[in-house]
Design a protein around this motif. Structure first.
Motif, PDB file in Angstrom:
ATOM      1  N   MET A   1       4.590  14.359  -1.700  1.00  0.00           N
ATOM      2  CA  MET A   1       3.384  14.289  -1.259  1.00  0.00           C
ATOM      3  C   MET A   1       2.768  15.226  -0.519  1.00  0.00           C
ATOM      4  SD  MET A   1       1.822  10.967   0.902  1.00  0.00           S
ATOM      5  CE  MET A   1       2.349  11.785   2.489  1.00  0.00           C
ATOM      6  N   GLN A   2       1.435  15.686  -0.996  1.00  0.00           N
ATOM      7  CA  GLN A   2       0.930  16.919  -0.378  1.00  0.00           C
ATOM      8  C   GLN A   2      -0.290  16.455   0.615  1.00  0.00           C
ATOM      9  OE1 GLN A   2       2.037  20.064  -0.544  1.00  0.00           O
ATOM     10  NE2 GLN A   2       3.719  19.001  -1.772  1.00  0.00           N
ATOM     11  N   GLY A   3      -0.539  15.345   0.394  1.00  0.00           N
ATOM     12  CA  GLY A   3      -1.787  14.483   1.248  1.00  0.00           C
ATOM     13  C   GLY A   3      -2.174  13.414   0.706  1.00  0.00           C
ATOM     14  N   VAL A   4      -3.166  12.969   1.421  1.00  0.00           N
ATOM     15  CA  VAL A   4      -3.887  11.666   1.240  1.00  0.00           C
ATOM     16  C   VAL A   4      -5.348  11.814   1.316  1.00  0.00           C
ATOM     17  CG1 VAL A   4      -4.223   9.364   1.979  1.00  0.00           C
ATOM     18  CG2 VAL A   4      -1.803  10.451   1.959  1.00  0.00           C
ATOM     19  N   VAL A   5      -6.106  11.174   0.119  1.00  0.00           N
ATOM     20  CA  VAL A   5      -7.617  11.140   0.213  1.00  0.00           C
ATOM     21  C   VAL A   5      -7.874   9.784   0.176  1.00  0.00           C
ATOM     22  CG1 VAL A   5      -9.533  11.849  -1.021  1.00  0.00           C
ATOM     23  CG2 VAL A   5      -7.699  13.516  -0.971  1.00  0.00           C
ATOM     24  N   ILE A   6      -9.035   9.393   1.362  1.00  0.00           N
ATOM     25  CA  ILE A   6      -9.496   8.037   1.144  1.00  0.00           C
ATOM     26  C   ILE A   6     -10.665   7.955   0.671  1.00  0.00           C
ATOM     27  CG2 ILE A   6      -7.453   7.058   2.594  1.00  0.00           C
ATOM     28  CD1 ILE A   6      -9.568   7.353   4.911  1.00  0.00           C
TER      29      ILE A   6
ATOM     30  N   VAL B   1      -0.044   7.712  10.347  1.00  0.00           N
ATOM     31  CA  VAL B   1      -0.011   9.228  10.897  1.00  0.00           C
ATOM     32  C   VAL B   1       1.147   9.663  11.151  1.00  0.00           C
ATOM     33  CG1 VAL B   1      -0.798  10.538  12.954  1.00  0.00           C
ATOM     34  CG2 VAL B   1      -2.517   8.692  12.184  1.00  0.00           C
ATOM     35  N   GLU B   2       2.167   8.657  11.540  1.00  0.00           N
ATOM     36  CA  GLU B   2       3.693   9.173  11.834  1.00  0.00           C
ATOM     37  C   GLU B   2       4.161   9.826  10.427  1.00  0.00           C
ATOM     38  OE1 GLU B   2       5.838   6.226  13.571  1.00  0.00           O
ATOM     39  OE2 GLU B   2       4.686   6.513  15.475  1.00  0.00           O
ATOM     40  N   ALA B   3       3.795   8.924   9.473  1.00  0.00           N
ATOM     41  CA  ALA B   3       4.392   9.127   8.150  1.00  0.00           C
ATOM     42  C   ALA B   3       4.107  10.274   7.276  1.00  0.00           C
ATOM     43  CB  ALA B   3       4.239   8.118   7.239  1.00  0.00           C
ATOM     44  N   ILE B   4       2.619  10.725   7.400  1.00  0.00           N
ATOM     45  CA  ILE B   4       1.995  11.780   6.872  1.00  0.00           C
ATOM     46  C   ILE B   4       2.096  13.078   7.946  1.00  0.00           C
ATOM     47  CG2 ILE B   4      -0.362  11.828   7.925  1.00  0.00           C
ATOM     48  CD1 ILE B   4      -1.495  12.408   5.163  1.00  0.00           C
ATOM     49  N   THR B   5       2.380  13.104   9.014  1.00  0.00           N
ATOM     50  CA  THR B   5       2.442  14.230   9.756  1.00  0.00           C
ATOM     51  C   THR B   5       4.132  14.414  10.096  1.00  0.00           C
ATOM     52  OG1 THR B   5       2.380  12.913  11.996  1.00  0.00           O
ATOM     53  CG2 THR B   5       0.437  14.078  10.980  1.00  0.00           C
ATOM     54  N   TYR B   6       5.004  13.717   9.236  1.00  0.00           N
ATOM     55  CA  TYR B   6       6.369  13.797   9.413  1.00  0.00           C
ATOM     56  C   TYR B   6       6.631  15.435   8.982  1.00  0.00           C
ATOM     57  CZ  TYR B   6      11.278  13.251   8.991  1.00  0.00           C
ATOM     58  OH  TYR B   6      12.883  13.171   9.060  1.00  0.00           O
ATOM     59  N   GLN B   7       6.057  15.884   8.092  1.00  0.00           N
ATOM     60  CA  GLN B   7       6.129  17.205   7.702  1.00  0.00           C
ATOM     61  C   GLN B   7       5.075  18.030   7.945  1.00  0.00           C
ATOM     62  OE1 GLN B   7       7.506  17.637   3.630  1.00  0.00           O
ATOM     63  NE2 GLN B   7       9.431  16.469   3.991  1.00  0.00           N
TER      64      GLN B   7
END
Length: 423
Positions: free
Chosen positions: A1-6, A23-29
């Motif tokens: 996963m490279q990112g999320v768009v809402i 936030v914790e999941a997306i900033t894990y990397q």
């Protein structure tokens, strides 16, 4: 996963905990991208994370506001007697106000049959055979029929969370839709289901006051009523409940005491059709005797004066408290006891009314008509088996069958002892 768009923030998270986990999941990397309708956002920045968390809190507050508004709206419509949305209730037209000419009579007859003693299973089986469908087009089940007849809407009332909606005087709010049955008839049905835990005849001979009604369609007329009258070595009766069996050389069913391993003595058996015929005639004769008593002038509920007095005292207490003539301490120490007393008396009044409605349903039926339909097949207009058993239940506590001796003997009705109810 490279990112999320809402597209909308309130679709991402409605609770702060959900947003924190996101936030914790997306900033894990490192290096992942997050964007909404206004552009990209750096979730690796503490300020951006804090703003998003604040937005989640606001979303949660909005959800709670919507829920409260919906509850208030629902309560207000109920207090005004207005129908609510959702699935069309069976028995009414799509406007939820006028009765459906085909469905409403079915509901009315089902309620009258339940009061008379018929089972839910018997009614749903008949509706299935006749092709009756629910308002959603589904097959009827006993559970769905139970919900329909227990809904106070059938008598013009409303309920929220299991409680009747009442006005300031404590009386149920009457809806703007047409009722199918009277409040007394609905309360009679409600009383039937509330009284599922009845009493019965114990193995030691103790007799309860109310026999449990049939909630499934039985197969035989006297199942549960017949008791073994064979004497034990100590002189007491076996008293085991007779079961139904069949024999190769007998086309009729046989009532038989269970074996010793099954709790009986295995020493009493009797031809079922002859026992059914004899007890049926005895019960019909008993009904003829009590019909005049059932049609006598109705008796008033003895607690009516106490009920009205308690309501008047509570209302006067409220008036004095509102006017400031009594203290909060006095009001809140006296009012709860009065409210409990009123609730208890209201329940007693409903039970009394339900019992009176049941007696009225019995007396409205001519015993001659009952006798005529008793021996007809159900498909030819005969009484359903559950209704026959309800008449037997109201007349009899039990039937004791005494042994007739070894070998086959001629049927002797003197060896059958009906135990009649008193009063």
């Amino acid at each position: 996963m490279q990112g999320v768009v809402i597209v909308a923030e309130d679709r991402l998270a409605r609770r702060p905990g959900d947003y924190e986990r996101f936030v914790e999941a997306i900033t894990y990397q490192d290096g992942r991208v997050f964007a909404d309708a206004r552009g990209t956002k750096d979730l690796y920045s503490e300020d951006t994370e804090s703003m998003g968390l604040f937005g989640a809190v606001i979303s949660k507050m909005e959800v709670r506001k919507m829920q409260r508004r919906m509850r208030r709206s629902h309560r207000m419509r109920a207090e005004q007697g207005l129908p609510v949305g959702g699935t069309r209730p069976f028995g009414w037209k799509p406007d939820r106000l006028a009765l459906d000419p085909q469905e409403a009579p079915l509901v009315r007859q089902a309620i009258l049959d339940l009061i008379a003693g018929r089972s839910l299973y018997s009614i749903t089986n008949q509706w299935r055979q006749e092709g009756v469908k629910t308002s959603l087009g589904n097959e009827w089940l006993p559970s769905s029929l139970k919900l329909t007849v227990q809904n106070p809407r059938v008598c013009g009332w409303r309920e929220i969370n299991g409680e009747l909606v009442r006005d300031s005087t404590g009386n149920p709010v009457v809806g703007q839709w047409e009722p199918i049955v009277s409040p007394e008839q609905w309360m009679a049905v409600k009383n039937i289901f509330d009284a599922r835990k009845g009493h019965f005849i114990y193995r030691d001979g103790r007799v309860g006051h109310i026999l449990t009604p049939d909630f499934r369609e039985p197969n035989y007329l006297l199942t549960g009523f017949l008791r073994c009258g064979r004497s034990k070595p100590d002189g007491s009766l076996c008293n085991a409940s007779l079961r139904v069996t069949h024999s190769k050389d007998c086309i009729q069913h046989i009532y038989l005491c269970p074996t010793k391993t099954a709790g009986g003595c295995g020493g009493v058996g009797r031809r079922g059709d002859m026992v059914d015929l004899y007890i049926s005639e005895a019960v019909l004769a008993k009904l003829e005797e009590v019909q005049l008593a059932a049609s006598a002038d109705p008796v008033e509920w003895s607690g009516k004066a106490e009920y009205e007095d308690a309501k008047s005292r509570l209302e006067e207490l409220r008036v004095q408290w509102t006017a400031g003539n009594i203290t909060n301490e006095l009001f809140f120490s006296v009012a709860p006891d009065l409210e409990k007393r009123i609730a208890r008396l209201r329940t007693e009044a409903q039970n009394f009314t339900a019992a009176a409605q049941r007696r009225q349903a019995r007396s409205d039926t001519d015993i001659t008509e009952i006798r005529r339909r008793w021996y007809l097949a159900e498909e030819d207009g005969g009484l359903p088996l559950t209704i026959k058993r309800s008449y037997i239940r109201e007349a009899l506590l039990a039937v004791i069958i005494y042994p007739s001796g070894k070998g086959r003997r001629k049927f002797n009705p003197d060896l059958l002892e009906p135990i009649w109810r008193e009063g």
